[in-house]
Motif scaffolding. Structure first.
Motif, PDB file in Angstrom:
ATOM      1  N   TYR A   2     -31.420  29.502  -3.622  1.00  0.00           N
ATOM      2  CA  TYR A   2     -31.334  30.824  -4.763  1.00  0.00           C
ATOM      3  C   TYR A   2     -30.160  31.135  -4.069  1.00  0.00           C
ATOM      4  O   TYR A   2     -29.482  31.116  -2.909  1.00  0.00           O
ATOM      5  CB  TYR A   2     -32.254  31.211  -4.451  1.00  0.00           C
ATOM      6  N   ILE A  26     -39.865  34.979  -4.241  1.00  0.00           N
ATOM      7  CA  ILE A  26     -39.184  33.901  -3.503  1.00  0.00           C
ATOM      8  C   ILE A  26     -38.404  34.117  -2.785  1.00  0.00           C
ATOM      9  O   ILE A  26     -38.314  33.436  -1.976  1.00  0.00           O
ATOM     10  CB  ILE A  26     -38.379  32.960  -4.657  1.00  0.00           C
ATOM     11  N   ALA A  31     -37.507  29.650   0.998  1.00  0.00           N
ATOM     12  CA  ALA A  31     -36.344  28.871   0.234  1.00  0.00           C
ATOM     13  C   ALA A  31     -34.970  29.801   0.866  1.00  0.00           C
ATOM     14  O   ALA A  31     -35.266  30.322   1.184  1.00  0.00           O
ATOM     15  CB  ALA A  31     -36.816  29.758  -1.038  1.00  0.00           C
TER      16      ALA A  31
END
Length: 125
Positions: A2, A26, A31
């Motif tokens: 991300y 997140i 991640a």
């Protein structure tokens, strides 16, 4: 992976309540996260003109990001090629760089910016 928008990174550091619950989930997951080197350039410029009050220098913020396993996405020639042809929807040069990097690398952007989703990128908030 991300890509954090500049405000997302700053809100994360400041534990700002404007950070959405999904973005927070997140970020706190396993991640992989990255931030554009352009975000630190934006921070430096906004600090210089008095538009942003952040106690840390851009270098300190970069070191903090890497200490938290956030990868700093450098500017690559292919990012510049995308910027060259990017539709003029967003006028902010730093956001245009983030958009180009996300398009090229196929990264979703963690952002609450309402203009960025008008491009062919995935945004999450």
């Amino acid at each position: 992976m991300y890509l954090l928008d500049t405000h997302t990174f700053l809100w994360l550091l400041g534990e700002d309540e404007r950070l959405s619950s999904l973005a927070r989930t997140i970020i706190n997951s396993d991640a992989d996260l990255c931030i554009s080197i352009g975000s630190f350039w934006e921070i430096a410029i906004k600090q210089n003109i008095g538009k942003l009050k952040v106690d840390r220098t851009p270098l300190e913020l970069m070191n903090l990001a890497t200490s938290q396993s956030i990868i700093i996405q450098q500017i690559e020639p292919q990012h510049l090629n995308i910027i060259r042809t990017l539709e003029r929807i967003h006028n902010d040069p730093f956001d245009r760089l983030i958009i180009a990097q996300a398009m090229c690398e196929k990264y979703p952007i963690l952002t609450c910016d309402s203009i960025i989703p008008k491009y062919d990128v995935t945004t999450v908030w």
